[in-house]
Design a protein around this motif. Sequence first.
Motif, PDB file in Angstrom:
ATOM      1  N   TYR A   1       0.827  -1.205   0.000  1.00  0.00           N
ATOM      2  CA  TYR A   1       0.000   0.000   0.000  1.00  0.00           C
ATOM      3  C   TYR A   1       0.865   1.260   0.000  1.00  0.00           C
ATOM      4  CZ  TYR A   1      -2.730   3.837   1.922  1.00  0.00           C
ATOM      5  OH  TYR A   1      -3.277   5.069   2.130  1.00  0.00           O
ATOM      6  N   LEU A   2       1.851   1.314   0.902  1.00  0.00           N
ATOM      7  CA  LEU A   2       2.713   2.486   0.989  1.00  0.00           C
ATOM      8  C   LEU A   2       3.584   2.632  -0.254  1.00  0.00           C
ATOM      9  CD1 LEU A   2       3.826   2.328   4.740  1.00  0.00           C
ATOM     10  CD2 LEU A   2       2.232   3.952   3.689  1.00  0.00           C
ATOM     11  N   SER A   3       4.031   1.516  -0.791  1.00  0.00           N
ATOM     12  CA  SER A   3       4.849   1.563  -1.996  1.00  0.00           C
ATOM     13  C   SER A   3       4.076   2.197  -3.151  1.00  0.00           C
ATOM     14  CB  SER A   3       5.291   0.150  -2.383  1.00  0.00           C
ATOM     15  OG  SER A   3       6.010   0.160  -3.594  1.00  0.00           O
ATOM     16  N   GLN A   4       2.809   1.800  -3.279  1.00  0.00           N
ATOM     17  CA  GLN A   4       1.989   2.328  -4.370  1.00  0.00           C
ATOM     18  C   GLN A   4       1.554   3.766  -4.110  1.00  0.00           C
ATOM     19  OE1 GLN A   4      -1.445  -0.059  -5.251  1.00  0.00           O
ATOM     20  NE2 GLN A   4      -2.029   1.152  -7.041  1.00  0.00           N
ATOM     21  N   SER A   5       1.111   4.043  -2.896  1.00  0.00           N
ATOM     22  CA  SER A   5       0.574   5.381  -2.604  1.00  0.00           C
ATOM     23  C   SER A   5       1.661   6.450  -2.564  1.00  0.00           C
ATOM     24  CB  SER A   5      -0.194   5.364  -1.283  1.00  0.00           C
ATOM     25  OG  SER A   5       0.665   5.049  -0.204  1.00  0.00           O
ATOM     26  N   LYS A   6       2.885   6.070  -2.157  1.00  0.00           N
ATOM     27  CA  LYS A   6       3.972   7.038  -2.058  1.00  0.00           C
ATOM     28  C   LYS A   6       4.957   6.952  -3.223  1.00  0.00           C
ATOM     29  CE  LYS A   6       3.826   7.433   2.980  1.00  0.00           C
ATOM     30  NZ  LYS A   6       3.387   8.854   2.946  1.00  0.00           N
TER      31      LYS A   6
ATOM     32  N   GLN B   1      12.708   0.615   0.298  1.00  0.00           N
ATOM     33  CA  GLN B   1      12.704   1.933   0.935  1.00  0.00           C
ATOM     34  C   GLN B   1      11.557   2.042   1.935  1.00  0.00           C
ATOM     35  OE1 GLN B   1      12.846   5.158  -1.882  1.00  0.00           O
ATOM     36  NE2 GLN B   1      12.705   6.752  -0.309  1.00  0.00           N
ATOM     37  N   VAL B   2      10.415   1.456   1.586  1.00  0.00           N
ATOM     38  CA  VAL B   2       9.275   1.447   2.506  1.00  0.00           C
ATOM     39  C   VAL B   2       9.623   0.675   3.774  1.00  0.00           C
ATOM     40  CG1 VAL B   2       6.934   0.559   2.857  1.00  0.00           C
ATOM     41  CG2 VAL B   2       7.509   1.725   0.726  1.00  0.00           C
ATOM     42  N   ARG B   3      10.272  -0.461   3.624  1.00  0.00           N
ATOM     43  CA  ARG B   3      10.656  -1.268   4.793  1.00  0.00           C
ATOM     44  C   ARG B   3      11.628  -0.504   5.696  1.00  0.00           C
ATOM     45  NH1 ARG B   3       9.239  -6.549   5.022  1.00  0.00           N
ATOM     46  NH2 ARG B   3       8.286  -7.474   3.148  1.00  0.00           N
ATOM     47  N   ALA B   4      12.552   0.221   5.108  1.00  0.00           N
ATOM     48  CA  ALA B   4      13.510   0.996   5.898  1.00  0.00           C
ATOM     49  C   ALA B   4      12.786   2.114   6.657  1.00  0.00           C
ATOM     50  CB  ALA B   4      14.581   1.575   4.982  1.00  0.00           C
TER      51      ALA B   4
ATOM     52  N   GLY C   1      10.653   0.685   9.408  1.00  0.00           N
ATOM     53  CA  GLY C   1      11.511   0.162  10.474  1.00  0.00           C
ATOM     54  C   GLY C   1      11.871   1.236  11.485  1.00  0.00           C
ATOM     55  N   GLN C   2      12.071   2.437  11.002  1.00  0.00           N
ATOM     56  CA  GLN C   2      12.368   3.557  11.907  1.00  0.00           C
ATOM     57  C   GLN C   2      11.177   3.867  12.807  1.00  0.00           C
ATOM     58  OE1 GLN C   2      13.518   6.738   9.273  1.00  0.00           O
ATOM     59  NE2 GLN C   2      15.466   5.779   8.707  1.00  0.00           N
ATOM     60  N   VAL C   3       9.991   3.760  12.239  1.00  0.00           N
ATOM     61  CA  VAL C   3       8.770   4.007  13.023  1.00  0.00           C
ATOM     62  C   VAL C   3       8.603   2.939  14.098  1.00  0.00           C
ATOM     63  CG1 VAL C   3       6.262   4.244  12.928  1.00  0.00           C
ATOM     64  CG2 VAL C   3       7.664   5.137  11.057  1.00  0.00           C
ATOM     65  N   VAL C   4       8.906   1.687  13.748  1.00  0.00           N
ATOM     66  CA  VAL C   4       8.820   0.584  14.712  1.00  0.00           C
ATOM     67  C   VAL C   4       9.717   0.858  15.907  1.00  0.00           C
ATOM     68  CG1 VAL C   4       9.380  -1.841  15.091  1.00  0.00           C
ATOM     69  CG2 VAL C   4       8.148  -1.161  13.025  1.00  0.00           C
ATOM     70  N   GLN C   5      10.923   1.327  15.654  1.00  0.00           N
ATOM     71  CA  GLN C   5      11.862   1.617  16.737  1.00  0.00           C
ATOM     72  C   GLN C   5      11.395   2.791  17.589  1.00  0.00           C
ATOM     73  OE1 GLN C   5      14.456  -0.311  17.698  1.00  0.00           O
ATOM     74  NE2 GLN C   5      13.595  -1.657  16.105  1.00  0.00           N
ATOM     75  N   MET C   6      10.817   3.787  16.944  1.00  0.00           N
ATOM     76  CA  MET C   6      10.275   4.939  17.674  1.00  0.00           C
ATOM     77  C   MET C   6       9.153   4.498  18.613  1.00  0.00           C
ATOM     78  SD  MET C   6       8.706   8.460  16.068  1.00  0.00           S
ATOM     79  CE  MET C   6       8.121   9.801  17.128  1.00  0.00           C
ATOM     80  N   ALA C   7       8.288   3.629  18.122  1.00  0.00           N
ATOM     81  CA  ALA C   7       7.189   3.119  18.944  1.00  0.00           C
ATOM     82  C   ALA C   7       7.725   2.284  20.101  1.00  0.00           C
ATOM     83  CB  ALA C   7       6.238   2.283  18.086  1.00  0.00           C
ATOM     84  N   LYS C   8       8.727   1.489  19.817  1.00  0.00           N
ATOM     85  CA  LYS C   8       9.313   0.616  20.838  1.00  0.00           C
ATOM     86  C   LYS C   8       9.867   1.423  21.997  1.00  0.00           C
ATOM     87  CE  LYS C   8      12.515  -3.298  21.275  1.00  0.00           C
ATOM     88  NZ  LYS C   8      13.510  -4.142  20.549  1.00  0.00           N
ATOM     89  N   GLN C   9      10.444   2.574  21.700  1.00  0.00           N
ATOM     90  CA  GLN C   9      11.020   3.428  22.745  1.00  0.00           C
ATOM     91  C   GLN C   9       9.973   3.945  23.715  1.00  0.00           C
ATOM     92  OE1 GLN C   9      13.205   6.504  20.731  1.00  0.00           O
ATOM     93  NE2 GLN C   9      14.735   5.088  19.891  1.00  0.00           N
TER      94      GLN C   9
END
Length: 237
Positions: free
Chosen positions: A58-63, A69-72, A75-83
């Motif tokens: 979805y993100l690959s198509q919409s953006k 690049q979407v996975r990278a 992944g940053q958002v996942v780490q932000m949430a984890k904190q």
Amino acid sequence: MLIEIWSDIMCPFCYIGKDHFEKALAQLSFKDELEVVYRSYQLDPNYHHQAGDTTYSYLSQSKGMPIDQVRAMTGQVVQMAKQTGLVIDFDRSIPANTFKSHELIHYAASVGKGTEMKGRLFKAHFEEGLNIEDESVLVTLATEVGLDAAGTKEALSSDTYAYEVKQDLNEAKQIGIRGVPFFLFNRKYAVSGAQPTDAFVEVLEKSFSEWRESNPKITFLNPDKDAPSCTDDSCSI
């Protein structure tokens, strides 16, 4: 004092921002004098879930971005949430139209369960991989926070809460909101994004202090506690 929050269940920063905001509220001595209202916002009102769609596709198509690049990025958002202590699992999350979810939040708010419903929907979407466009899923989630199944089905099938969602969306346009989360304090101060907890504390203290000046708290002075009076039920005659 009124605090309005425009957000969307599909927005991970809205989930993180909600957590930071609630942690800020917990630190305040005046939190019981605040009224928090969640307003509806849709990042992609035209999208509807299709079998096989993933958050990555979805993100690959919409953006217009490659999957790697979407996975990278996610992944940053996942780490932000984890904190902050949240679980965001983009491997499981399912992209969905959120209009019905917003209707459900409005219905839940009408019986004092709006915040709980909002949190349950975020968890269902980001952690459990549930399709929050599916009405049967929404009814189940509603019962988990204490709402009546029959009442929820009726709410989702009527136009009552759809109207409220549309009102929120229209007001967001009038205000000029182009991104969420968007926090509006006492219709005077606005903050956008998943701000740190300390930043929320600062703006809450500032806005409440000004609100208190124009809305002074009533102090009761009763020198004679036994003075005759009438209540709603009786008079001390």
